[in-house]
Design a protein around this motif. Sequence first.
Motif, PDB file in Angstrom:
ATOM      1  N   ILE A  33      35.771 -52.806  22.898  1.00 41.83           N
ATOM      2  CA  ILE A  33      36.823 -52.118  23.647  1.00 41.83           C
ATOM      3  C   ILE A  33      37.975 -51.874  22.683  1.00 41.83           C
ATOM      4  O   ILE A  33      38.491 -52.822  22.087  1.00 41.83           O
ATOM      5  CB  ILE A  33      37.301 -52.953  24.847  1.00 41.83           C
ATOM      6  CG1 ILE A  33      36.123 -53.314  25.746  1.00 41.83           C
ATOM      7  CG2 ILE A  33      38.375 -52.201  25.630  1.00 41.83           C
ATOM      8  CD1 ILE A  33      36.422 -54.416  26.751  1.00 41.83           C
ATOM      9  N   ASN A  34      38.344 -50.607  22.528  1.00 44.22           N
ATOM     10  CA  ASN A  34      39.414 -50.251  21.592  1.00 44.22           C
ATOM     11  C   ASN A  34      40.392 -49.298  22.239  1.00 44.22           C
ATOM     12  O   ASN A  34      40.030 -48.517  23.118  1.00 44.22           O
ATOM     13  CB  ASN A  34      38.832 -49.590  20.341  1.00 44.22           C
ATOM     14  CG  ASN A  34      38.019 -50.548  19.526  1.00 44.22           C
ATOM     15  OD1 ASN A  34      38.538 -51.520  19.016  1.00 44.22           O
ATOM     16  ND2 ASN A  34      36.722 -50.283  19.433  1.00 44.22           N
ATOM     17  N   SER A  35      41.635 -49.351  21.759  1.00 44.42           N
ATOM     18  CA  SER A  35      42.671 -48.430  22.204  1.00 44.42           C
ATOM     19  C   SER A  35      43.776 -48.410  21.153  1.00 44.42           C
ATOM     20  O   SER A  35      43.981 -49.406  20.444  1.00 44.42           O
ATOM     21  CB  SER A  35      43.257 -48.882  23.549  1.00 44.42           C
ATOM     22  OG  SER A  35      44.309 -48.019  23.935  1.00 44.42           O
ATOM     23  N   ALA A  36      44.481 -47.300  21.084  1.00 45.89           N
ATOM     24  CA  ALA A  36      45.645 -47.220  20.204  1.00 45.89           C
ATOM     25  C   ALA A  36      46.834 -47.963  20.812  1.00 45.89           C
ATOM     26  O   ALA A  36      47.824 -48.209  20.138  1.00 45.89           O
ATOM     27  CB  ALA A  36      46.022 -45.757  19.944  1.00 45.89           C
ATOM     28  N   ASN A  37      46.713 -48.357  22.079  1.00 44.96           N
ATOM     29  CA  ASN A  37      47.759 -49.090  22.771  1.00 44.96           C
ATOM     30  C   ASN A  37      47.695 -50.557  22.338  1.00 44.96           C
ATOM     31  O   ASN A  37      46.852 -51.314  22.806  1.00 44.96           O
ATOM     32  CB  ASN A  37      47.576 -48.961  24.285  1.00 44.96           C
ATOM     33  CG  ASN A  37      48.705 -49.582  25.062  1.00 44.96           C
ATOM     34  OD1 ASN A  37      49.463 -50.407  24.555  1.00 44.96           O
ATOM     35  ND2 ASN A  37      48.824 -49.184  26.320  1.00 44.96           N
ATOM     36  N   LEU A  38      48.570 -50.939  21.437  1.00 52.82           N
ATOM     37  CA  LEU A  38      48.541 -52.300  20.896  1.00 52.82           C
ATOM     38  C   LEU A  38      49.000 -53.354  21.897  1.00 52.82           C
ATOM     39  O   LEU A  38      48.789 -54.549  21.679  1.00 52.82           O
ATOM     40  CB  LEU A  38      49.376 -52.376  19.619  1.00 52.82           C
ATOM     41  CG  LEU A  38      48.802 -51.567  18.449  1.00 52.82           C
ATOM     42  CD1 LEU A  38      49.720 -51.674  17.232  1.00 52.82           C
ATOM     43  CD2 LEU A  38      47.398 -52.013  18.109  1.00 52.82           C
ATOM     44  N   GLU A  39      49.599 -52.934  22.994  1.00 54.63           N
ATOM     45  CA  GLU A  39      50.017 -53.876  24.046  1.00 54.63           C
ATOM     46  C   GLU A  39      48.818 -54.661  24.574  1.00 54.63           C
ATOM     47  O   GLU A  39      48.938 -55.806  24.985  1.00 54.63           O
ATOM     48  CB  GLU A  39      50.684 -53.100  25.183  1.00 54.63           C
ATOM     49  CG  GLU A  39      51.010 -53.921  26.396  1.00 54.63           C
ATOM     50  CD  GLU A  39      51.510 -53.078  27.568  1.00 54.63           C
ATOM     51  OE1 GLU A  39      51.700 -53.669  28.635  1.00 54.63           O
ATOM     52  OE2 GLU A  39      51.703 -51.863  27.416  1.00 54.63           O
ATOM     53  N   HIS A  40      47.653 -54.052  24.546  1.00 51.85           N
ATOM     54  CA  HIS A  40      46.450 -54.660  25.098  1.00 51.85           C
ATOM     55  C   HIS A  40      45.524 -55.242  24.028  1.00 51.85           C
ATOM     56  O   HIS A  40      44.426 -55.683  24.357  1.00 51.85           O
ATOM     57  CB  HIS A  40      45.668 -53.629  25.920  1.00 51.85           C
ATOM     58  CG  HIS A  40      46.455 -53.031  27.035  1.00 51.85           C
ATOM     59  ND1 HIS A  40      46.884 -53.753  28.123  1.00 51.85           N
ATOM     60  CD2 HIS A  40      46.916 -51.771  27.222  1.00 51.85           C
ATOM     61  CE1 HIS A  40      47.561 -52.963  28.931  1.00 51.85           C
ATOM     62  NE2 HIS A  40      47.592 -51.761  28.412  1.00 51.85           N
ATOM     63  N   TYR A  41      45.927 -55.240  22.776  1.00 56.75           N
ATOM     64  CA  TYR A  41      45.038 -55.603  21.678  1.00 56.75           C
ATOM     65  C   TYR A  41      44.406 -56.984  21.845  1.00 56.75           C
ATOM     66  O   TYR A  41      43.189 -57.129  21.761  1.00 56.75           O
ATOM     67  CB  TYR A  41      45.766 -55.517  20.337  1.00 56.75           C
ATOM     68  CG  TYR A  41      44.880 -55.879  19.172  1.00 56.75           C
ATOM     69  CD1 TYR A  41      43.942 -54.978  18.700  1.00 56.75           C
ATOM     70  CD2 TYR A  41      44.957 -57.131  18.579  1.00 56.75           C
ATOM     71  CE1 TYR A  41      43.101 -55.302  17.651  1.00 56.75           C
ATOM     72  CE2 TYR A  41      44.113 -57.474  17.528  1.00 56.75           C
ATOM     73  CZ  TYR A  41      43.196 -56.550  17.072  1.00 56.75           C
ATOM     74  OH  TYR A  41      42.362 -56.895  16.035  1.00 56.75           O
ATOM     75  N   ALA A  42      45.209 -58.001  22.087  1.00 54.78           N
ATOM     76  CA  ALA A  42      44.688 -59.374  22.124  1.00 54.78           C
ATOM     77  C   ALA A  42      43.642 -59.554  23.229  1.00 54.78           C
ATOM     78  O   ALA A  42      42.572 -60.111  23.001  1.00 54.78           O
ATOM     79  CB  ALA A  42      45.824 -60.386  22.292  1.00 54.78           C
ATOM     80  N   TRP A  43      43.932 -59.098  24.441  1.00 56.53           N
ATOM     81  CA  TRP A  43      42.968 -59.333  25.512  1.00 56.53           C
ATOM     82  C   TRP A  43      41.744 -58.449  25.383  1.00 56.53           C
ATOM     83  O   TRP A  43      40.653 -58.837  25.803  1.00 56.53           O
ATOM     84  CB  TRP A  43      43.597 -59.277  26.900  1.00 56.53           C
ATOM     85  CG  TRP A  43      44.023 -57.954  27.430  1.00 56.53           C
ATOM     86  CD1 TRP A  43      45.300 -57.466  27.492  1.00 56.53           C
ATOM     87  CD2 TRP A  43      43.194 -56.942  28.036  1.00 56.53           C
ATOM     88  NE1 TRP A  43      45.310 -56.227  28.066  1.00 56.53           N
ATOM     89  CE2 TRP A  43      44.028 -55.881  28.410  1.00 56.53           C
ATOM     90  CE3 TRP A  43      41.839 -56.840  28.267  1.00 56.53           C
ATOM     91  CZ2 TRP A  43      43.555 -54.725  29.013  1.00 56.53           C
ATOM     92  CZ3 TRP A  43      41.356 -55.683  28.875  1.00 56.53           C
ATOM     93  CH2 TRP A  43      42.219 -54.646  29.239  1.00 56.53           C
ATOM     94  N   THR A  44      41.872 -57.239  24.775  1.00 57.63           N
ATOM     95  CA  THR A  44      40.663 -56.424  24.607  1.00 57.63           C
ATOM     96  C   THR A  44      39.735 -57.052  23.567  1.00 57.63           C
ATOM     97  O   THR A  44      38.512 -57.034  23.738  1.00 57.63           O
ATOM     98  CB  THR A  44      40.977 -54.962  24.236  1.00 57.63           C
ATOM     99  OG1 THR A  44      41.767 -54.918  23.056  1.00 57.63           O
ATOM    100  CG2 THR A  44      41.668 -54.239  25.373  1.00 57.63           C
ATOM    101  N   VAL A  45      40.297 -57.629  22.505  1.00 63.95           N
ATOM    102  CA  VAL A  45      39.462 -58.322  21.516  1.00 63.95           C
ATOM    103  C   VAL A  45      38.800 -59.537  22.167  1.00 63.95           C
ATOM    104  O   VAL A  45      37.597 -59.763  22.000  1.00 63.95           O
ATOM    105  CB  VAL A  45      40.286 -58.739  20.277  1.00 63.95           C
ATOM    106  CG1 VAL A  45      39.488 -59.681  19.378  1.00 63.95           C
ATOM    107  CG2 VAL A  45      40.725 -57.515  19.496  1.00 63.95           C
ATOM    108  N   ALA A  46      39.565 -60.304  22.930  1.00 65.26           N
ATOM    109  CA  ALA A  46      39.003 -61.486  23.591  1.00 65.26           C
ATOM    110  C   ALA A  46      37.904 -61.085  24.571  1.00 65.26           C
ATOM    111  O   ALA A  46      36.824 -61.706  24.601  1.00 65.26           O
ATOM    112  CB  ALA A  46      40.108 -62.255  24.317  1.00 65.26           C
TER     113      ALA A  46
END
Length: 178
Positions: free
Chosen positions: A56-69
């Motif tokens: 799961i990827n997005s340019a929106n870094l606000e969600h980076y940690a939970w999308t990686v998890a």
Amino acid sequence: MESEPGIVYMTQPLERPEALVGKTYKLRWPESEHAFYVTVNDIVQDGRRRPFEVFINSANLEHYAWTVALTRMISAVFRRGGDVTFVVRELKSIFDPRGGSWMEGRYVPSLLAAIGNVIEQHMIAIGFIPEPQTPEVGDIRQAVGESPRRFCPKCGQPGLVHREGCDLCPSCGYSKCA
């Protein structure tokens, strides 16, 4: 891998081949200016395609940690094999207390539920799960009325109304004015 005392390993994860077949889906969530890209890669096991890993990827870094998890956890579950359909059920049941969104004529209670929908559609497309039976349009209109119901972002109850420029919930008193 050596077993530690008190830890029981039920199954070993499936080995990852050098190359996998998969598909990437673009998901637009109304609350985000950036799209989310959900990639599901499959493995062929016993002559049947099954989901093996998710990214799961997005340019929106606000969600980076939970999308990686989330990517790592779902992939770990998929690599164990067995019936992994519960992942979709769990994701689709997640309710965001700030409210969900209407997508393609259906209420989706959270971004995580939308990701669950994408994974479910992929599982249907590869034949891993059957397509669910959907009611006829007349049945839907009878069940929910002609206009889509709006849900309160605070209490989750249906019936959020818009009056004089404000959203109001008759159940809990929530109010938000534009």
